[in-house]
Design a protein around this motif. Structure first.
Motif, short mmCIF file in Angstrom:
data_model
loop_
_atom_site.label_atom_id
_atom_site.label_comp_id
_atom_site.label_asym_id
_atom_site.label_seq_id
_atom_site.Cartn_x
_atom_site.Cartn_y
_atom_site.Cartn_z
N GLY A 151 44.37 54.80 43.86
CA GLY A 151 43.78 55.72 42.92
C GLY A 151 42.41 56.31 43.23
N PRO A 152 41.73 57.29 42.71
CA PRO A 152 40.37 57.47 42.99
C PRO A 152 39.49 56.47 42.45
CG PRO A 152 41.45 59.28 42.21
CD PRO A 152 42.56 58.36 41.86
N ASP A 153 40.02 55.45 41.61
CA ASP A 153 39.19 54.61 40.82
C ASP A 153 39.45 53.41 41.76
OD1 ASP A 153 41.67 53.85 40.27
OD2 ASP A 153 41.19 53.65 38.16
N GLY A 154 40.12 53.20 42.71
CA GLY A 154 40.23 52.17 43.51
C GLY A 154 41.51 51.41 43.17
N HIS A 155 42.34 51.69 42.23
CA HIS A 155 43.27 50.93 41.78
C HIS A 155 44.52 50.87 42.71
CE1 HIS A 155 45.42 54.40 39.99
NE2 HIS A 155 46.53 53.62 40.19
N GLY A 162 38.24 46.33 36.41
CA GLY A 162 38.09 45.42 34.94
C GLY A 162 39.11 45.34 34.22
N HIS A 163 40.30 45.25 34.68
CA HIS A 163 41.56 44.90 33.71
C HIS A 163 41.84 43.64 33.95
CE1 HIS A 163 45.50 45.27 31.94
NE2 HIS A 163 45.03 46.48 31.47
N GLU A 164 42.39 42.81 32.79
CA GLU A 164 42.57 41.47 32.90
C GLU A 164 43.73 41.23 33.87
OE1 GLU A 164 45.51 41.73 29.02
OE2 GLU A 164 43.66 40.86 28.65
N GLY A 165 44.73 42.19 34.24
CA GLY A 165 45.72 42.16 35.19
C GLY A 165 45.17 41.60 36.55
N LEU A 166 43.88 41.91 36.68
CA LEU A 166 43.51 41.50 37.92
C LEU A 166 43.49 40.22 38.51
CD1 LEU A 166 40.44 43.91 38.35
CD2 LEU A 166 42.55 43.99 39.32
N ASP A 167 43.50 39.44 37.29
CA ASP A 167 43.25 37.78 37.57
C ASP A 167 44.70 37.31 36.97
OD1 ASP A 167 40.60 37.68 38.53
OD2 ASP A 167 40.06 38.11 36.50
N PRO A 183 50.14 54.24 28.92
CA PRO A 183 49.58 53.06 28.98
C PRO A 183 50.02 51.63 29.44
CG PRO A 183 49.84 53.93 26.88
CD PRO A 183 50.28 54.79 27.88
N GLU A 184 51.39 51.64 29.10
CA GLU A 184 52.16 50.23 29.51
C GLU A 184 52.85 50.42 30.91
OE1 GLU A 184 53.16 48.70 24.95
OE2 GLU A 184 54.74 49.89 26.03
N ARG A 185 52.75 49.45 31.45
CA ARG A 185 53.38 49.40 32.69
C ARG A 185 53.68 48.02 33.20
NH1 ARG A 185 50.51 53.36 36.49
NH2 ARG A 185 49.72 55.22 35.04
N VAL A 186 54.16 47.97 34.45
CA VAL A 186 54.53 46.57 35.02
C VAL A 186 54.15 46.42 36.29
CG1 VAL A 186 56.22 44.71 35.38
CG2 VAL A 186 56.74 46.53 33.42
N SER A 187 53.61 45.50 36.89
CA SER A 187 52.95 45.35 38.21
C SER A 187 53.07 44.09 38.82
CB SER A 187 51.40 45.82 38.22
OG SER A 187 50.81 45.71 39.34
N LEU A 188 53.33 44.03 39.97
CA LEU A 188 53.06 43.01 41.07
C LEU A 188 51.81 42.41 40.67
CD1 LEU A 188 55.18 43.65 44.24
CD2 LEU A 188 56.07 42.65 42.19
N THR A 189 51.37 41.15 40.84
CA THR A 189 50.14 40.68 40.90
C THR A 189 49.72 40.53 42.35
OG1 THR A 189 50.96 38.45 41.25
CG2 THR A 189 50.71 39.20 39.05
N ALA A 217 34.65 47.66 52.91
CA ALA A 217 33.47 47.01 53.20
C ALA A 217 33.41 45.71 52.40
CB ALA A 217 32.44 47.84 52.65
N GLY A 218 34.57 45.19 51.97
CA GLY A 218 34.64 43.98 51.26
C GLY A 218 34.39 43.87 49.80
N GLY A 219 34.39 45.21 48.96
CA GLY A 219 33.91 45.16 47.85
C GLY A 219 34.60 44.01 46.79
N ASP A 220 34.00 43.72 45.54
CA ASP A 220 34.71 43.02 44.41
C ASP A 220 35.96 43.56 44.04
OD1 ASP A 220 35.40 41.62 42.36
OD2 ASP A 220 33.20 41.22 41.60
N LEU A 221 36.97 42.74 44.00
CA LEU A 221 38.26 43.53 43.60
C LEU A 221 38.29 43.90 42.15
CD1 LEU A 221 40.36 41.41 41.68
CD2 LEU A 221 40.43 40.12 44.06
N HIS A 222 37.37 43.07 41.56
CA HIS A 222 37.12 43.69 40.05
C HIS A 222 36.71 45.00 39.80
CE1 HIS A 222 37.73 39.11 39.99
NE2 HIS A 222 38.17 39.26 38.64
N GLU A 223 36.20 45.42 40.67
CA GLU A 223 35.39 46.73 40.75
C GLU A 223 36.12 47.65 41.60
OE1 GLU A 223 31.31 46.26 42.04
OE2 GLU A 223 30.71 44.93 40.41
N VAL A 224 36.67 47.25 42.81
CA VAL A 224 37.69 47.88 43.71
C VAL A 224 38.89 47.05 43.84
CG1 VAL A 224 37.64 49.29 45.76
CG2 VAL A 224 35.34 48.85 44.97
N PRO A 225 39.69 47.40 43.01
CA PRO A 225 40.99 46.55 43.33
C PRO A 225 41.56 46.60 44.66
CG PRO A 225 41.03 47.40 40.92
CD PRO A 225 39.72 48.14 41.79
#
Length: 246
Positions: A151-155, A162-167, A183-189, A217-225
């Motif tokens: 997505g345009p936000d990097g998801h 910033g979502h808790e699902g990242l971890d 708002p409700e979804r299911v995802s692979l981790t 460029a190797g950004g932080d996945l919490h900012e750019v998943p």
């Protein structure tokens, strides 16, 4: 090559979808020459579904032994079966139903994520999908190709900045409060994504150029998943010229 990732640029979104379709069919054939079954994770979104539609019209489609292919999803909107906004519904219309009807893909080899038609919560859906994955591997099958959009936000999948699902730990995660409806979804981790032999990110559009550059460029996945989406053997960024603009 950028930080272990191979970037392939195509002139526009139409060529991108056709090229990814041809690449995926060829990859399935190559894998089938050395092992079976083949496990593929498909993605939704405009370019993801356009890729599946391009596969449906590709003459190489008939060369694949679809009886030895399993199809999975990277994420799903927690909506009832048949809802037009479900990734599964769109994928079935673009390709999957035709594979089952005319090309020998067993219906049991299609593994959609359950929705509220079958379970009560995204967490229950995630648990059910994790159990199904575990029947083909420990804890998940070694996916031969795992397709992702961005997505345009990097998801990627339904893993948002910033979502808790990242971890999340484990194979799958229930998602609440998605910034993109529903708002409700299911995802692979990320744990599951990184278990794939090959991860392919299929990205188009100038609105995604900044996040694509940040991820590469190797950004932080919490900012750019998308930065955290890597395969165990190969990671491909398959992009159009607009998404490669940065």
């Amino acid at each position: 090559m950028t930080a272990g990732r191979l970037v392939v640029v195509h002139p526009d979104a139409g060529v991108l979808a056709e090229a990814v379709a041809a690449r995926l069919l060829t990859r399935i054939l190559d894998v089938q020459s050395v092992r079976s079954p083949v496990h593929v994770v498909v993605t939704g979104g405009t370019v993801g579904i356009r890729t599946l539609a391009a596969m449906a019209s590709n003459p190489v489609l008939g060369a694949v032994d679809w009886s030895g292919v399993h199809l999975w999803w990277g994420d799903e909107r927690f909506l009832r079966d048949g809802d037009p906004d479900r990734n599964e519904t769109q994928a079935r219309e673009a390709l999957v139903d035709a594979l089952v009807a005319s090309h020998g893909l067993p219906a049991g080899n299609v593994h959609p994520m359950p929705g509220p038609s079958a379970v009560a919560t995204p967490e229950e859906a995630a648990q059910a999908y994790a159990a199904e994955l575990a029947t083909f591997g420990s804890p998940v099958p070694a996916f031969d190709v795992l397709l992702l959009g961005m997505g345009p936000d990097g998801h990627v999948a339904s893993l948002f900045p910033g979502h808790e699902g990242l971890d999340a730990i484990g194979a799958t995660v229930g998602v609440h409060g998605s910034p993109k409806p529903p708002p409700e979804r299911v995802s692979l981790t990320f744990e599951t994504i990184r278990a794939a032999r090959e991860v392919w990110l299929v990205v188009n559009g100038a609105d995604k150029a900044g996040q694509a550059a940040a991820a590469l460029a190797g950004g932080d996945l919490h900012e750019v998943p998308a930065a955290g989406a890597v395969g165990s053997e190969r990671t491909l960024w398959l992009v159009d010229a607009a998404a490669a603009g940065r």
